[in-house]
Design an enzyme around this catalytic site. Structure first.
Site, PDB file in Angstrom:
ATOM      1  N   ASP A  18      -3.373   6.378  -1.289  1.00 51.47           N
ATOM      2  CA  ASP A  18      -3.433   6.982  -2.627  1.00 51.47           C
ATOM      3  C   ASP A  18      -2.716   6.168  -3.692  1.00 51.47           C
ATOM      4  OD1 ASP A  18      -0.875   7.507  -1.784  1.00 51.47           O
ATOM      5  OD2 ASP A  18      -0.931   9.665  -2.149  1.00 51.47           O
ATOM      6  N   GLY A  19      -2.690   4.828  -3.546  1.00 49.20           N
ATOM      7  CA  GLY A  19      -2.108   3.983  -4.562  1.00 49.20           C
ATOM      8  C   GLY A  19      -1.333   2.834  -3.960  1.00 49.20           C
ATOM      9  N   PRO A  46       0.834  -1.205   0.000  1.00 46.49           N
ATOM     10  CA  PRO A  46       0.000   0.000   0.000  1.00 46.49           C
ATOM     11  C   PRO A  46       0.871   1.258   0.000  1.00 46.49           C
ATOM     12  CG  PRO A  46      -0.679  -1.540   1.719  1.00 46.49           C
ATOM     13  CD  PRO A  46       0.628  -2.029   1.206  1.00 46.49           C
ATOM     14  N   LYS A  47       0.413   2.298  -0.672  1.00 52.60           N
ATOM     15  CA  LYS A  47       1.100   3.597  -0.629  1.00 52.60           C
ATOM     16  C   LYS A  47       0.412   4.450   0.421  1.00 52.60           C
ATOM     17  CE  LYS A  47       2.818   7.440  -3.380  1.00 52.60           C
ATOM     18  NZ  LYS A  47       2.481   8.427  -2.326  1.00 52.60           N
ATOM     19  N   TRP A  48       1.077   4.627   1.544  1.00 49.98           N
ATOM     20  CA  TRP A  48       0.480   5.322   2.686  1.00 49.98           C
ATOM     21  C   TRP A  48       0.494   6.823   2.467  1.00 49.98           C
ATOM     22  CZ3 TRP A  48      -1.925   2.283   6.071  1.00 49.98           C
ATOM     23  CH2 TRP A  48      -1.598   0.924   6.021  1.00 49.98           C
TER      24      TRP A  48
END
Length: 366
Positions: A175-176, A28-30
């Protein structure tokens, strides 16, 4: 020992990242503050992407690190604040405050968390020169059983799961996703990771501009366009568009000159009296983030519509600078509202933080 410059990422597409599997892991992109954690017994230091100290602003995280993490360890990760089942970046920003009394109050009211996604040192051993798959295996063993406020990020090598994460996790405020080569060492300040972010378009109203720092009376240059969307009949400030070439900056300022109007005749004219930033973060107002900067802008009659690319909506504003795509001469400015913006489906943050599926973790540790 500090300072350590975190490893960085460059942008790619989801298709290209998935094509690299199983030689990369997907995470996950935090959406928080990048943070390197240094712990040596009771001594804890938190540093930012630019190596500045964050320690004093997060006493709650420092206490959690002392209690939950191994005695001597250095980790790369992200600080975040969650409200309900979503990450809230604006609330996290409020944690950076000069007054200790305010810092202590916010630590109690809006406690932060830390999610670890890379191991840089453990005990007397540096892991910087070891491949990611070794760093991940050692970190998974060292951080086994974390349930918050410190967490270990999830990972996967399953393309179907990675694609599902990209679609679903945005509803929890992420967000990605990030793709990291499994054989890569930790390279400080180098863009060796790949980030995959959501990209969308919106038609927005051009409501003003700020001049570029190199602008002069003899050669005026546009710095950024101020963008608006209508809500309940009022034009709200939604963000900015920038990153133009020098030639384009000169062209735009001439192109927009006929739309310049007195601030008294502008929809945002009533905000000129404010001295501090209001909830809509109106252009021209000050906050502790912008103290000393010239935030004045040239108001334009809201008659032109622009299509922009954006990646993430943070409340009622674009999270990052929007990218200019094209003029939309066919659009009526009054028709440009928030209803056109895509809203991510809600997703429970606890499911993102709760730990990886067994198949995902076993893949990484093989």
């Amino acid at each position: 020992m500090p300072p350590i410059r975190p490893m960085l990422a460059k942008t790619t597409t989801l298709e290209k990242a998935l094509a690299m599997l199983p030689y990369v892991q997907i995470e996950p992109k935090w959406d928080g503050f990048r943070c390197v954690v240094f712990k040596d017994g009771d001594e804890v230091e938190l540093t930012s992407r630019n190596t500045k100290s964050l320690t004093r602003y997060f006493p709650d995280v420092v206490a959690a690190i002392k209690e939950q993490l191994p005695d001597r360890i250095v980790l790369d990760g992200e600080l975040f604040v969650a409200i309900g089942d979503r990450l809230e970046f604006e609330v996290l920003q409020e944690r950076i405050h000069p007054a200790k009394s305010r810092v202590d109050l916010l630590a109690e009211k809006t406690p932060a968390g830390f999610v670890a996604f890379d191991l840089l040192a453990l005990g007397d051993q540096s892991y910087l020169d070891r491949p990611l798959h070794e760093r991940r295996a050692a970190m998974t063993e060292a951080l086994d059983g974390l349930r918050g406020p410190c967490f270990l990020t999830r990972t996967t090598r399953d393309p179907a799961e990675a694609e599902r994460w990209f679609q679903d996790f945005e509803g929890a405020g992420l967000d990605g996703v990030i793709a990291k080569p499994l054989d890569a060492t930790y390279q400080q300040n180098a863009r060796t990771m790949l980030k995959i972010k959501h990209e969308r378009t919106a038609d927005v109203v051009v409501a003003g501009y700020r001049e570029h720092k190199n602008s002069t009376p003899e050669k005026p240059l546009l710095g950024s366009l101020l963008l608006g969307l209508y809500a309940d009949g009022e034009l709200q400030h939604v963000g900015v568009s920038a990153s133009f070439t020098a030639v384009r900056r000169a062209e735009l300022i001439e192109e927009l000159r006929p739309l310049v109007c007195p601030i008294e005749e502008h929809p945002w004219g009533r905000w000129a009296e404010f001295l501090t930033a209001n909830p809509d973060r109106v252009p021209g107002t000050q906050s502790r983030w912008s103290a000393g900067k010239d935030l004045s802008f040239t108001p334009l009659r809201p008659e032109r519509v622009l299509e922009v690319k954006y990646d993430h909506l943070d409340g009622r504003r674009f999270r990052h600078t929007a990218q200019f795509k094209r003029w939309r001469e066919d659009r009526d400015p009054q028709s440009c509202g928030y209803d056109q913006l895509e809203e991510p489906v809600s997703y429970d943050l606890a499911r993102v933080l709760g730990g990886a599926d067994p198949t995902s973790e076993s893949d990484v540790n093989d």
